[in-house]
Design a protein around this motif. Structure first.
Motif, PDB file in Angstrom:
ATOM      1  N   ASP A 128      -6.517 -42.731  -0.906  1.00 23.29           N
ATOM      2  CA  ASP A 128      -5.608 -42.839  -2.056  1.00 23.29           C
ATOM      3  C   ASP A 128      -4.153 -43.007  -1.640  1.00 23.29           C
ATOM      4  OD1 ASP A 128      -7.840 -42.462  -3.429  1.00 23.29           O
ATOM      5  OD2 ASP A 128      -7.431 -40.382  -4.053  1.00 23.29           O
ATOM      6  N   PHE A 129      -3.741 -42.243  -0.627  1.00 28.09           N
ATOM      7  CA  PHE A 129      -2.314 -42.276  -0.257  1.00 28.09           C
ATOM      8  C   PHE A 129      -1.901 -43.660   0.246  1.00 28.09           C
ATOM      9  CE2 PHE A 129      -4.264 -41.439   3.816  1.00 28.09           C
ATOM     10  CZ  PHE A 129      -3.473 -42.151   4.697  1.00 28.09           C
ATOM     11  N   GLU A 130      -2.882 -44.448   0.677  1.00 28.96           N
ATOM     12  CA  GLU A 130      -2.538 -45.769   1.204  1.00 28.96           C
ATOM     13  C   GLU A 130      -2.057 -46.722   0.108  1.00 28.96           C
ATOM     14  OE1 GLU A 130      -4.839 -47.173   4.933  1.00 28.96           O
ATOM     15  OE2 GLU A 130      -6.314 -46.142   3.670  1.00 28.96           O
ATOM     16  N   LEU A 131      -2.287 -46.326  -1.147  1.00 29.44           N
ATOM     17  CA  LEU A 131      -1.806 -47.199  -2.228  1.00 29.44           C
ATOM     18  C   LEU A 131      -0.289 -47.369  -2.158  1.00 29.44           C
ATOM     19  CD1 LEU A 131      -3.835 -46.394  -5.468  1.00 29.44           C
ATOM     20  CD2 LEU A 131      -3.661 -48.564  -4.266  1.00 29.44           C
ATOM     21  N   ILE A 132       0.393 -46.320  -1.626  1.00 33.23           N
ATOM     22  CA  ILE A 132       1.867 -46.437  -1.538  1.00 33.23           C
ATOM     23  C   ILE A 132       2.254 -47.583  -0.590  1.00 33.23           C
ATOM     24  CG2 ILE A 132       4.029 -45.223  -0.951  1.00 33.23           C
ATOM     25  CD1 ILE A 132       2.535 -42.644  -1.848  1.00 33.23           C
ATOM     26  N   PRO A 133       1.766 -47.562   0.676  1.00 37.55           N
ATOM     27  CA  PRO A 133       2.111 -48.729   1.519  1.00 37.55           C
ATOM     28  C   PRO A 133       1.592 -50.047   0.964  1.00 37.55           C
ATOM     29  CG  PRO A 133       0.657 -47.200   2.704  1.00 37.55           C
ATOM     30  CD  PRO A 133       1.093 -46.511   1.460  1.00 37.55           C
ATOM     31  N   PHE A 134       0.444 -50.022   0.282  1.00 33.78           N
ATOM     32  CA  PHE A 134      -0.049 -51.283  -0.286  1.00 33.78           C
ATOM     33  C   PHE A 134       0.932 -51.806  -1.352  1.00 33.78           C
ATOM     34  CE2 PHE A 134      -4.642 -49.821   0.732  1.00 33.78           C
ATOM     35  CZ  PHE A 134      -4.534 -50.336   2.017  1.00 33.78           C
ATOM     36  N   CYS A 135       1.488 -50.876  -2.142  1.00 30.03           N
ATOM     37  CA  CYS A 135       2.480 -51.297  -3.150  1.00 30.03           C
ATOM     38  C   CYS A 135       3.723 -51.862  -2.454  1.00 30.03           C
ATOM     39  CB  CYS A 135       2.902 -50.120  -4.034  1.00 30.03           C
ATOM     40  SG  CYS A 135       1.606 -49.598  -5.132  1.00 30.03           S
ATOM     41  N   VAL A 136       4.115 -51.185  -1.356  1.00 29.16           N
ATOM     42  CA  VAL A 136       5.285 -51.685  -0.620  1.00 29.16           C
ATOM     43  C   VAL A 136       4.997 -53.106  -0.117  1.00 29.16           C
ATOM     44  CG1 VAL A 136       6.784 -51.293   1.373  1.00 29.16           C
ATOM     45  CG2 VAL A 136       5.976 -49.351   0.013  1.00 29.16           C
ATOM     46  N   LEU A 137       3.756 -53.326   0.344  1.00 33.65           N
ATOM     47  CA  LEU A 137       3.406 -54.676   0.809  1.00 33.65           C
ATOM     48  C   LEU A 137       3.513 -55.671  -0.342  1.00 33.65           C
ATOM     49  CD1 LEU A 137       0.360 -54.152   3.196  1.00 33.65           C
ATOM     50  CD2 LEU A 137       2.673 -54.844   3.783  1.00 33.65           C
ATOM     51  N   GLY A 138       3.103 -55.240  -1.537  1.00 37.45           N
ATOM     52  CA  GLY A 138       3.223 -56.100  -2.718  1.00 37.45           C
ATOM     53  C   GLY A 138       4.678 -56.473  -2.951  1.00 37.45           C
TER      54      GLY A 138
ATOM     55  N   THR B   5     -14.776 -54.259  -0.191  1.00 39.34           N
ATOM     56  CA  THR B   5     -14.328 -52.880  -0.410  1.00 39.34           C
ATOM     57  C   THR B   5     -12.837 -52.800  -0.727  1.00 39.34           C
ATOM     58  OG1 THR B   5     -15.527 -52.717   1.654  1.00 39.34           O
ATOM     59  CG2 THR B   5     -14.898 -50.636   0.605  1.00 39.34           C
ATOM     60  N   TYR B   6     -12.098 -53.828  -0.275  1.00 39.03           N
ATOM     61  CA  TYR B   6     -10.639 -53.733  -0.391  1.00 39.03           C
ATOM     62  C   TYR B   6     -10.073 -54.531  -1.554  1.00 39.03           C
ATOM     63  CZ  TYR B   6     -11.288 -51.466   3.963  1.00 39.03           C
ATOM     64  OH  TYR B   6     -11.710 -50.595   4.906  1.00 39.03           O
ATOM     65  N   VAL B   7     -10.953 -54.842  -2.513  1.00 38.53           N
ATOM     66  CA  VAL B   7     -10.493 -55.652  -3.638  1.00 38.53           C
ATOM     67  C   VAL B   7      -9.368 -54.959  -4.401  1.00 38.53           C
ATOM     68  CG1 VAL B   7     -11.171 -56.491  -5.915  1.00 38.53           C
ATOM     69  CG2 VAL B   7     -12.548 -57.024  -3.955  1.00 38.53           C
ATOM     70  N   LEU B   8      -9.493 -53.658  -4.586  1.00 40.61           N
ATOM     71  CA  LEU B   8      -8.489 -52.949  -5.380  1.00 40.61           C
ATOM     72  C   LEU B   8      -7.094 -53.002  -4.739  1.00 40.61           C
ATOM     73  CD1 LEU B   8      -8.683 -51.684  -8.116  1.00 40.61           C
ATOM     74  CD2 LEU B   8      -8.814 -49.447  -7.011  1.00 40.61           C
ATOM     75  N   PRO B   9      -6.984 -52.624  -3.446  1.00 39.17           N
ATOM     76  CA  PRO B   9      -5.645 -52.746  -2.835  1.00 39.17           C
ATOM     77  C   PRO B   9      -5.103 -54.163  -2.894  1.00 39.17           C
ATOM     78  CG  PRO B   9      -7.144 -51.613  -1.343  1.00 39.17           C
ATOM     79  CD  PRO B   9      -7.949 -52.009  -2.533  1.00 39.17           C
ATOM     80  N   ILE B  10      -5.993 -55.144  -2.704  1.00 35.25           N
ATOM     81  CA  ILE B  10      -5.518 -56.537  -2.744  1.00 35.25           C
ATOM     82  C   ILE B  10      -4.997 -56.851  -4.146  1.00 35.25           C
ATOM     83  CG2 ILE B  10      -6.195 -58.962  -2.510  1.00 35.25           C
ATOM     84  CD1 ILE B  10      -8.275 -58.101  -0.449  1.00 35.25           C
ATOM     85  N   MET B  11      -5.733 -56.383  -5.163  1.00 34.46           N
ATOM     86  CA  MET B  11      -5.306 -56.644  -6.549  1.00 34.46           C
ATOM     87  C   MET B  11      -3.947 -56.022  -6.826  1.00 34.46           C
ATOM     88  SD  MET B  11      -8.827 -56.181  -8.658  1.00 34.46           S
ATOM     89  CE  MET B  11      -8.241 -56.436 -10.281  1.00 34.46           C
ATOM     90  N   VAL B  12      -3.796 -54.771  -6.385  1.00 33.18           N
ATOM     91  CA  VAL B  12      -2.529 -54.065  -6.636  1.00 33.18           C
ATOM     92  C   VAL B  12      -1.371 -54.829  -5.977  1.00 33.18           C
ATOM     93  CG1 VAL B  12      -1.248 -51.952  -6.111  1.00 33.18           C
ATOM     94  CG2 VAL B  12      -3.605 -51.816  -6.914  1.00 33.18           C
ATOM     95  N   ALA B  13      -1.573 -55.209  -4.705  1.00 32.71           N
ATOM     96  CA  ALA B  13      -0.490 -55.885  -3.979  1.00 32.71           C
ATOM     97  C   ALA B  13      -0.154 -57.230  -4.619  1.00 32.71           C
ATOM     98  CB  ALA B  13      -0.892 -56.076  -2.522  1.00 32.71           C
ATOM     99  N   VAL B  14      -1.190 -57.985  -5.012  1.00 30.83           N
ATOM    100  CA  VAL B  14      -0.949 -59.307  -5.598  1.00 30.83           C
ATOM    101  C   VAL B  14      -0.199 -59.170  -6.927  1.00 30.83           C
ATOM    102  CG1 VAL B  14      -2.109 -61.286  -6.663  1.00 30.83           C
ATOM    103  CG2 VAL B  14      -2.844 -60.480  -4.437  1.00 30.83           C
ATOM    104  N   LEU B  15      -0.608 -58.172  -7.706  1.00 32.50           N
ATOM    105  CA  LEU B  15       0.043 -57.949  -8.995  1.00 32.50           C
ATOM    106  C   LEU B  15       1.526 -57.645  -8.810  1.00 32.50           C
ATOM    107  CD1 LEU B  15      -0.851 -57.397 -12.060  1.00 32.50           C
ATOM    108  CD2 LEU B  15      -0.492 -55.015 -11.430  1.00 32.50           C
TER     109      LEU B  15
END
Ligand SMILES: Nc1ncnc2c1ncn2[C@@H]1O[C@H](COP(=O)(O)OP(=O)(O)OP(=O)(O)O)[C@@H](O)[C@H]1O
Length: 712
Positions: free
Chosen positions: A291-301, A491-501
């Motif tokens: 879950d905590f990785e969503l923060i860096p994924f958002c930063v990547l977005g 498995t990583y569709v969600l992080p990819i979706m978040v970053a793309v959005l």
């Protein structure tokens, strides 16, 4: 010239009605044969695209490897085929670098010799691609997607999808990809696919002569292009829907699906990489994400959006400089300078020396004993060096790509963006990994099991790549699907979706236009974007071509000669037909093509023969020998009251694909407007000064919005 969808579909319906008219078994087979034509074209196009893509992969990879060495057993093999079957630890004796072949020892400066030969090949390949394009097919330059969007939007660009363009684009792609410039073959493959379909549909007149049906097939072919480019058939269909197509009915979705599938199967059958797989950059991750990785994924977005917004601004700025300065007259010199600079910069940095496709494939990988670490990014305890090199490579890559996209060579922007995103993504992944290792007890990291690797930097590279492509193109769904078809990392569709959005949001804050729309705008192609900003609050009566400036045809009183004269003296694509010029009672509209056809058909009649265009009140007013022009007229042209808003008119142009609109009041013609007029007004109002000109020119009846697209 623009396509009038409604008109084209009406013609098609009429054709089908005649075809189905007869009845009996022969009619049944005729209808069946007619219906199968589109499928024949689609399947053949899929096969051709798969075959050409495989050939480009093989030739491009071989040429790219020739920059560093040669296979002594068989010169035509690239590095991986030359050393096929060997473990990464084993030395490949058959592949010899140029330095060794020339017997240059370390003391003799083998590095320098290799470096010079690398530069020599890079520059030669880039110049050859440029020469081919300039000499034989100027439309083979760049990615071609802005032009395809414009064509699918209903405008015609002659020779854009011809045989020469196909040949030169394919050859040029092998060379430009091999040159090591920061470009990709993915976008241009869409152009290749559309050209294949365009050529293959030529023998089928019912398709090639109907602009609307032609565009359905081209939309489907565009899907095949992305399907083979990324090994992503579903992503291809979505790409066509989201990015290139203007009009995408269910039928086209199904046709795209078939074409993309045939192309992907052909590519897999050709198996250019000998991997037996369609998934190009297959990754096998042994861990999920936390879950905590969503923060860096958002930063990547956010980084993706910033990269995209910045890239578009810089790239268009460079393009306008190129257009305004002397550079415009020296395209070969420009390619030479950019290729030289790219080769000089690429070679010393290991991340930039390899082909972008290879770079992306390696950055996506998880560090494991079975994966080759050719980029040296999996060494424990060695982070600062690779991370700085990764960041440096992504910044330099962005600078080089913004000079490269726009050169007179076949070049796409999808893969370089993916590479740049993968570079900063991997760097971020490595930083997070170090932080996690140094703070194993941190509250946020409680989901990480002790003594087990928790962070997978490869995932960050994938998310980074998706965010960068999202930022540059502003696509969403198709990128997510392409990414997981490309890597198999479902498995990583969600992080990819978040970053793309997020990257789309951030990018849109710069400007709502993606790179392709920005280029359409820059080239002033008459593309009426249906996602365009709000339409100005004007009435059509303020911007239409008014009645007093409109050249009309009166229902009676014309002869073949006078109509012929009218065609010679008036350049317009069509003419409203009115009962008489005084009260302009609207009877219909006749297009230039139909009028020309009718006159040509009547060439055996004397030129003084009267012509009439009907109207019930005219019965008795025309002689028996008068030529009846009614079959060639549109009796129910789309009309609106002149007090309608420009917004309504624009949406009719966009949604119905109309070419022109007539404005009337109680049946009396008030004026007219074409789709190109609407495009011109929408583009002019963004700049108030131009708008004043636009409207003034309009009332002077002299709108010349673009000289890029040819008129027929
Ligand atoms: N019969 C006509 N009489 C006078 N003006 C016309 C007539 N038909 C079109 N126009 C105006 O002339 C301009 C050119 O129209 P036309 O129908 O030739 O093609 P277009 O689609 O607008 O542009 P292009 O010819 O560049 O492809 C437009 O501004 C249009 O409003």
């Amino acid at each position: 010239m623009r396509t009038d969808w409604i008109h084209e579909y009406t013609i098609e319906q009429l054709r089908l009605r005649i075809l189905r008219g007869g009845g009996g078994i022969t009619t049944y087979f005729r209808v069946l044969a007619d219906a199968s034509q589109a499928w024949v074209v689609l399947i053949l196009s899929g096969l051709a695209v798969g075959f050409i893509a495989a050939a480009i992969d093989i030739a491009g990879n071989w040429l790219a490897d020739v920059k560093t060495g040669v296979c002594t057993t068989s010169f035509y093999l690239n590095h991986s085929f030359c050393c096929w079957g060997l473990q990464s630890t084993e030395q490949c004796k058959d592949w010899v670098t140029w330095g060794h072949l020339l017997h240059v020892g370390p003391a003799g400066g083998v590095y320098v010799v290799q470096y010079l030969i690398f530069i020599l090949f890079s520059v030669t390949f880039a110049l050859s691609a440029c020469f081919l394009v300039l000499q034989y097919a100027p439309y083979a330059r760049q990615s071609g997607i802005p032009e395809i969007k414009t064509v699918l939007g209903g405008f015609v660009i002659r020779r854009f999808m011809g045989g020469w363009t196909l040949l030169i684009k394919s050859l040029g792609l092998c060379l430009s990809v091999a040159s090591g410039l920061w470009l990709g073959k993915e976008g241009p493959l869409v152009h290749v696919a559309c050209s294949c379909a365009n050529i293959l549909m030529k023998p089928f007149h019912s398709i090639s002569q109907n602009e609307a049906r032609k565009r359905e097939i081209l939309s489907a072919a565009a899907a095949a292009g992305i399907s083979v480019a990324f090994g992503s058939p579903i992503g291809g269909v979505l790409f066509s829907l989201e990015q290139v197509s203007y009009y995408f009915p269910d039928k086209t979705m199904w046709q795209s699906f078939v074409c993309a599938m045939v192309a992907a199967v052909t590519l897999q059958f050709m198996n250019p990489f000998r991997t037996e797989k369609l998934v190009m950059y297959q990754v096998i991750f042994t861990r999920g994400w936390h879950d905590f990785e969503l923060i860096p994924f958002c930063v990547l977005g956010i980084m993706g959006g910033l990269y995209g917004g910045l890239f578009i601004k810089v790239n268009i700025f460079i393009a306008s400089l190129r257009r305004k300065t002397w550079v415009k007259s020296f395209p070969v010199l420009e390619v030479f300078v950019v290729a030289l600079a790219s080769a000089l910069i690429n070679y010393p940095n290991v991340f930039m020396r390899v082909q972008v496709s290879e770079l992306v494939a390696n950055l996506f990988q998880e560090c494991s004993a079975t994966n080759d670490d050719i980029l040296d990014i999996c060494q424990d305890g060695k982070t600062a060096g690779p991370v700085s090199l990764l960041i440096l490579a992504s910044v330099l890559g962005m600078i080089l790509a913004s000079f490269t996209f726009g050169l007179q060579i076949p070049a796409g922007i999808l893969l370089p963006s993916m590479g740049i995103g993968a570079l900063y993504g991997r760097a971020m992944g490595m930083v997070v990994q170090v932080w996690q290792r140094n703070n194993p007890t941190a509250w946020m990291l409680r989901s990480c099991e002790p003594d087990v690797q928790c962070i997978t930097p490869g995932v960050y590279a994938i998310v980074g790549a998706a965010s960068a492509v999202g930022g540059v193109t502003r696509m969403t769904v198709s990128i997510v699907v392409i990414m997981f078809e490309l890597t198999g990392a479902l498995t990583y569709v969600l992080p990819i979706m978040v970053a793309v959005l997020i990257s789309k949001w951030v990018g849109d804050a710069f400007d709502r236009k993606g790179i392709y729309e920005a280029w359409i705008n820059f080239q002033e192609y008459p593309f009426l974007d249906n996602r365009e900003e709000p339409v100005p609050d004007l009435l059509v009566s303020q911007v239409m071509t008014r009645l007093e400036d409109t050249v009309m045809i009166e229902a009676i009183g014309h002869t073949i000669a006078s109509l012929d004269d009218l065609l010679h003296t008036q350049p317009y694509k069509g003419f409203p037909v009115v009962a008489d010029a005084r009260d302009a009672l609207l009877l219909g509209y006749i297009s230039r093509t139909e009028l020309r056809y009718a006159i040509d058909k009547a060439r055996n009649l004397p030129r003084t023969t009267e012509c009439h265009f009907g109207g019930s009140s005219l019965i008795g007013a025309v002689s028996e020998n008068s030529l009846d022009m009614r079959p060639w007229m549109d009796h129910t042209p789309m009309t609106l009251p002149a007090r309608s808003s420009l917004m309504l008119a624009t949406s009719l142009f966009q949604d119905l694909g109309l070419r022109y609109l007539l404005f009337q009041y109680h049946g009396q013609l008030q004026g007219l407007m074409t789709k190109k007029d609407a495009w011109f007004i929408l583009n002019s109002v963004k700049d108030e000064k131009r708008f004043v000109h636009a409207t003034r020119d309009r009332f002077a009846g002299d709108v010349n919005s673009t000289n890029v697209i040819s008129s027929s």
